[in-house]
Motif scaffolding. Structure first.
Motif, PDB file in Angstrom:
ATOM      1  N   ASP A  68      28.517  33.569  36.684  1.00 37.06           N
ATOM      2  CA  ASP A  68      29.260  32.646  36.869  1.00 37.06           C
ATOM      3  C   ASP A  68      30.174  32.584  38.185  1.00 37.06           C
ATOM      4  O   ASP A  68      31.115  31.403  38.374  1.00 37.06           O
ATOM      5  N   GLY A  69      30.158  33.748  38.722  1.00 37.03           N
ATOM      6  CA  GLY A  69      30.946  33.884  40.021  1.00 37.03           C
ATOM      7  C   GLY A  69      32.268  34.677  39.907  1.00 37.03           C
ATOM      8  O   GLY A  69      32.873  35.137  40.851  1.00 37.03           O
ATOM      9  N   THR A  70      32.325  35.254  38.701  1.00 30.87           N
ATOM     10  CA  THR A  70      33.495  36.192  38.428  1.00 30.87           C
ATOM     11  C   THR A  70      33.343  37.491  38.996  1.00 30.87           C
ATOM     12  O   THR A  70      32.138  37.911  39.000  1.00 30.87           O
ATOM     13  N   ALA A  71      34.103  37.824  39.950  1.00 33.24           N
ATOM     14  CA  ALA A  71      34.007  39.363  40.766  1.00 33.24           C
ATOM     15  C   ALA A  71      34.895  40.198  39.948  1.00 33.24           C
ATOM     16  O   ALA A  71      36.112  39.998  39.578  1.00 33.24           O
ATOM     17  N   TYR A  72      34.607  41.492  39.940  1.00 25.96           N
ATOM     18  CA  TYR A  72      35.563  42.714  39.367  1.00 25.96           C
ATOM     19  C   TYR A  72      35.226  43.584  40.379  1.00 25.96           C
ATOM     20  O   TYR A  72      34.331  44.012  40.821  1.00 25.96           O
ATOM     21  N   THR A  73      36.380  44.681  40.319  1.00 22.58           N
ATOM     22  CA  THR A  73      36.437  45.865  41.173  1.00 22.58           C
ATOM     23  C   THR A  73      36.770  47.083  40.060  1.00 22.58           C
ATOM     24  O   THR A  73      37.640  46.782  39.019  1.00 22.58           O
ATOM     25  N   ALA A  74      36.125  48.227  40.137  1.00 21.15           N
ATOM     26  CA  ALA A  74      36.558  49.236  39.497  1.00 21.15           C
ATOM     27  C   ALA A  74      36.550  50.724  39.926  1.00 21.15           C
ATOM     28  O   ALA A  74      35.757  50.982  41.067  1.00 21.15           O
ATOM     29  N   GLU A  75      37.576  51.406  39.805  1.00 16.33           N
ATOM     30  CA  GLU A  75      37.738  52.861  40.253  1.00 16.33           C
ATOM     31  C   GLU A  75      37.706  53.812  38.991  1.00 16.33           C
ATOM     32  O   GLU A  75      38.371  53.532  38.243  1.00 16.33           O
ATOM     33  N   LEU A 131      39.500  45.641  37.511  1.00 14.43           N
ATOM     34  CA  LEU A 131      40.170  44.154  37.553  1.00 14.43           C
ATOM     35  C   LEU A 131      39.167  43.134  37.827  1.00 14.43           C
ATOM     36  O   LEU A 131      38.222  43.199  38.757  1.00 14.43           O
ATOM     37  N   ALA A 132      39.385  42.131  37.375  1.00 13.34           N
ATOM     38  CA  ALA A 132      38.445  40.739  37.316  1.00 13.34           C
ATOM     39  C   ALA A 132      39.245  39.687  37.993  1.00 13.34           C
ATOM     40  O   ALA A 132      40.300  39.349  37.955  1.00 13.34           O
ATOM     41  N   TYR A 133      38.587  38.973  38.918  1.00 17.37           N
ATOM     42  CA  TYR A 133      39.196  37.944  39.785  1.00 17.37           C
ATOM     43  C   TYR A 133      38.527  36.586  39.685  1.00 17.37           C
ATOM     44  O   TYR A 133      37.268  36.626  39.416  1.00 17.37           O
ATOM     45  N   ALA A 134      39.281  35.461  39.612  1.00 21.29           N
ATOM     46  CA  ALA A 134      38.868  34.276  39.630  1.00 21.29           C
ATOM     47  C   ALA A 134      38.134  33.963  40.709  1.00 21.29           C
ATOM     48  O   ALA A 134      38.272  34.347  41.902  1.00 21.29           O
ATOM     49  N   PRO A 135      36.961  33.047  40.756  1.00 19.63           N
ATOM     50  CA  PRO A 135      36.179  33.109  41.740  1.00 19.63           C
ATOM     51  C   PRO A 135      36.969  32.134  43.084  1.00 19.63           C
ATOM     52  O   PRO A 135      36.585  32.492  44.156  1.00 19.63           O
ATOM     53  N   GLY A 136      37.638  31.277  42.700  1.00 15.87           N
ATOM     54  CA  GLY A 136      38.299  30.435  43.713  1.00 15.87           C
ATOM     55  C   GLY A 136      39.561  30.970  44.241  1.00 15.87           C
ATOM     56  O   GLY A 136      40.060  30.449  45.548  1.00 15.87           O
ATOM     57  N   ARG A 137      40.077  31.930  43.761  1.00 12.95           N
ATOM     58  CA  ARG A 137      41.184  32.543  44.332  1.00 12.95           C
ATOM     59  C   ARG A 137      41.312  34.191  44.139  1.00 12.95           C
ATOM     60  O   ARG A 137      40.579  34.875  43.297  1.00 12.95           O
ATOM     61  N   SER A 180      41.639  37.152  50.345  1.00 17.65           N
ATOM     62  CA  SER A 180      41.453  38.650  50.238  1.00 17.65           C
ATOM     63  C   SER A 180      42.544  39.351  49.710  1.00 17.65           C
ATOM     64  O   SER A 180      43.694  38.682  49.465  1.00 17.65           O
ATOM     65  N   ARG A 181      42.175  40.463  48.937  1.00 13.87           N
ATOM     66  CA  ARG A 181      43.369  40.870  48.172  1.00 13.87           C
ATOM     67  C   ARG A 181      43.339  42.582  48.799  1.00 13.87           C
ATOM     68  O   ARG A 181      42.353  43.363  48.696  1.00 13.87           O
ATOM     69  N   ARG A 182      44.391  42.619  49.605  1.00  9.28           N
ATOM     70  CA  ARG A 182      44.535  43.863  50.335  1.00  9.28           C
ATOM     71  C   ARG A 182      44.838  45.264  49.554  1.00  9.28           C
ATOM     72  O   ARG A 182      45.398  45.054  48.720  1.00  9.28           O
TER      73      ARG A 182
END
Length: 684
Positions: free
Chosen positions: A398-405, A411-417, A382-384
């Motif tokens: 491919d499992g890449t996740a990203y959040t946007a405001e 911000l794009a996150y690696a799947p495993g961490r 988790s990233r608080r």
């Protein structure tokens, strides 16, 4: 107190924009009341009110924008056409009782229910104007020597004990409103507000002219003692079907035979894995309807692909082992174990989830971002983030996740961490990115569109889409790799639609179509679009075949209020925010458009999602997950409500559920993310 403007959003929705007068904007007490009005309207935003789209109570001239509700007020309707008929009155009674139930469930007391605050569109009564409403937990006191309200519709306690005013005061006002609707006058009538106030406190209500079968119920609503008044639920129970059209089929829960209980236990009542992830304080955050719809559509496409892969494995894989191969015992798949994980935030905001590869990603206001194991709900990382606004969440294949405001960071996150793969600013863009497979489409304020590689953040292309000034993206077809841009003309008479190759930005085709249209789905190479009228009601669908350049109108059997649409084969499913679900045949020349319709009696719904086995899933504002048989239009099952302290939070729109193989994952206002067995909705 202000001016209300009729406006239109970029996608064509008509809005009512309330702007406070300058002299009131300079009054700190009025600003506090307006902030409370915005907060209350957001908390109850749903099927029985005008949903809040956006607001800024801190602006130089505070303002609030809601969806425009086409229809007269009850006051104008009675003045123009006279008292309502008994049948109309019963429907009004049921609709307003249901509205009050949802308002009170959200923790709000309206305190000014009157005929001019009730709108009568085709979809049923809507309650508006929360200017003097008060949340149960509000610290703002309004009892400073001033009487606040409209005397003919105020309860006795509002005159005598204003600090003790509770939900029962709204029920009293409902009784007075019903008398007005039935007779054209109030139960306490005088030209002097002081005499009316005396009558409310001391005299019996005049029910002359109220139909006999409703007079007793209305009289109970007007009881002097709040404890003697019925609750909204009791009012609806007294008006049981077929007295009004608000019934839905809810199947009985199936229970196993006694031998089965003794042997293996009831899966519905078996162990549930519950996990909690501690978060940071927040208040409930709003989510803009268009961006949620985009991300929900992408999540639905990915979930449907995952469901199809699971189904292909189940139906087309290796044959089941012979009994003799396992020592004479038939091998069975392991029993599905439901799970629940809570992403804790003090506001109890509803999380939003999206599948990515073999992972499940979720965000919540005041909590941040988390990756969950979809098999048991375990938080992998988790990233608080203590922000009161939940970011938009998206995932790539491919499992890449990203959040946007909006206006903030992508911000794009690696799947495993929880490590950040890449990031970029969004201030130069109109909205958050539109997900199109492994490409993120970003519409710039300068009219250009940029295509980013979702995994690396590298720019794949950037240019203006020919013919468009400010294109919006509403649909991505994973089978063809095409994203559909659209833009309405200034007068709403035509819509320019462009099919763009997401990875290259090349225009595949472009056509200007008549009407105010929005891409909604694809079927057999054709594009399906919704068609709105000038009142922002969906009146039909349009099927456009790009090869012969042929547009075929598909009228709906009735007008619908901003339905969400999903397409499967030759059928489109339209789900209204108020819970009405319609299945229509989208083949050109079909004998009849309607295949079936279902009234689910849900106040506010998410985008529906298709799953294997002719099932359609969607969430309700109270945390329920519902499953519908798409072949017959029957309700297969639903989960229990999941409310925070028995109250609804702010939910101008709801996250869609996610289908992952055998499980369906949904979210609720109590902050929970939960998974149930997709194979057996009757046991939910």
């Amino acid at each position: 107190m202000g001016v209300v403007h009729l406006a239109r959003s970029p996608s064509g929705l008509q809005l009512a924009v309330k702007v406070v007068h300058r002299q009131h904007a300079a009054d700190p007490e009025f600003r506090a009341r307006f902030r409370q009005e915005v907060a209350a309207a957001r908390r109850v935003s749903g099927a029985f009110t005008a949903p809040v789209v956006d607001a800024d109570p801190t602006a130089a001239l505070p303002w609030m924008a809601t969806l425009y509700v086409p229809g007269p007020t009850l006051s104008a309707q009675v003045k123009r056409n006279g008292p309502m008929s008994p049948a109309e009155l019963r429907r009004l009674t049921a609709g307003l009782a249901e509205a009050l139930r949802d308002i009170h469930r959200a923790g709000v007391i309206h305190r000014d229910l009157k005929p001019s605050n009730v709108l009568l569109p085709d979809s049923g009564p809507k309650v508006i104007d929360f200017g003097i409403s008060r949340p149960y937990d509000s610290d703002l006191r309004t009892e400073t020597g001033k009487l606040i309200g409209s005397p003919p519709y105020m309860a006795p306690e509002q005159f005598q004990r204003p600090r003790e005013v509770g939900p029962a005061a709204d029920v009293f006002a409902l009784g007075a409103v019903l008398v007005h609707a039935a007779t054209g006058r109030g139960p306490f009538d005088s030209d002097s507000p002081y005499i009316v106030a005396y009558q409310v406190v001391h005299d019996e209500a005049d029910l002359t002219g109220v139909p006999g079968d409703l007079a007793g119920l209305v009289g109970r609503c007007l009881a002097k003692d709040p404890a003697e008044r019925p609750t909204p639920d009791e009012i609806m129970a007294a008006l049981h079907p077929p007295s009004y059209e608000a019934t839905a089929f809810i199947p009985a829960q199936r229970r196993p035979a006694a031998s089965a209980v003794a042997g293996t236990g009831d899966a519905a009542d078996g162990p549930t894995h519950v996990r909690a992830a501690d978060g940071l304080p927040s208040r409930a955050g709003g989510v803009r309807r268009r961006t949620v719809r985009r991300l929900a559509v992408a999540a639905a496409v990915l979930a449907l692909v995952a469901g199809c892969v699971w189904a292909a494995g189940a139906l087309g894989g290796s044959p089941a082992p012979d009994a003799t191969d396992s020592g004479g015992k038939e091998e069975r798949p392991p029993a599905f174990v439901p799970w629940q994980t809570t992403l804790r935030s003090p506001s109890g905001s509803t999380p939003s989830c999206s599948p990515g590869g073999e992972a499940l990603y979720c965000v919540a206001a005041g909590f941040g971002t988390a990756r969950l194991d979809p098999s048991d709900g375990r938080v992998v990382w988790s990233r608080r983030d203590a922000s009161p606004e939940a970011p938009e969440l998206g995932t790539a294949p491919d499992g890449t996740a990203y959040t946007a405001e909006p206006g903030g960071r992508l911000l794009a996150y690696a799947p495993g961490r929880a490590a950040t793969l890449w990031e970029t600013g969004l201030s130069a863009y109109l909205d958050v990115p539109f997900p199109a497979g492994d490409t993120l489409l970003m519409a710039g304020r300068d009219g250009t569109t940029r295509g980013l590689d979702a995994k690396t953040g590298a720019s794949r292309w950037r240019h203006a889409v020919p013919g468009h000034q400010q294109p919006g993206y509403a649909l991505y077809d994973g089978g063809t790799g095409l994203a559909y841009a659209f833009e309405h003309s200034a007068d709403g008479a035509t819509t320019l639609v462009t099919a763009v190759e997401a990875r290259t930005g090349r225009t595949d085709w472009q056509h200007r179509l008549d009407g105010m249209l929005t891409p909604a789905g694809t079927a057999g190479g054709a594009l399906l679009l919704t068609s709105m009228n000038g009142s922002a009601l969906t009146t039909g669908l349009v099927r456009y075949d790009p090869v012969p350049r042929n547009a075929t109108p598909l009228p709906l059997p009735y007008r619908m209020n901003a339905p969400e649409v999903v397409v499967a084969g030759t059928t489109a499913f339209l789900l209204e925010r108020g819970g009405a679900l319609l299945a229509v045949d989208i083949r050109p020349g079909a004998a009849t458009a309607e295949r079936w319709r279902l009234e689910t009696a849900v106040g506010l719904t998410s985008t529906p999602v298709l799953g294997a086995g002719n099932r359609l899933y969607f969430s309700a504002a109270d945390g329920r997950l519902l499953a519908v048989d798409t072949e017959h239009g029957t309700l297969l099952g639903q989960t229990r409500p999941r409310l925070r302290a028995g109250k609804l939070g702010h939910a101008s729109s709801l996250p869609a559920p996610v289908v992952l193989g055998r499980s369906v994952v949904a979210t609720a206002p109590d902050g929970s993310v939960f998974a149930v067995d997709a194979d057996d909705p009757a046991r939910w």
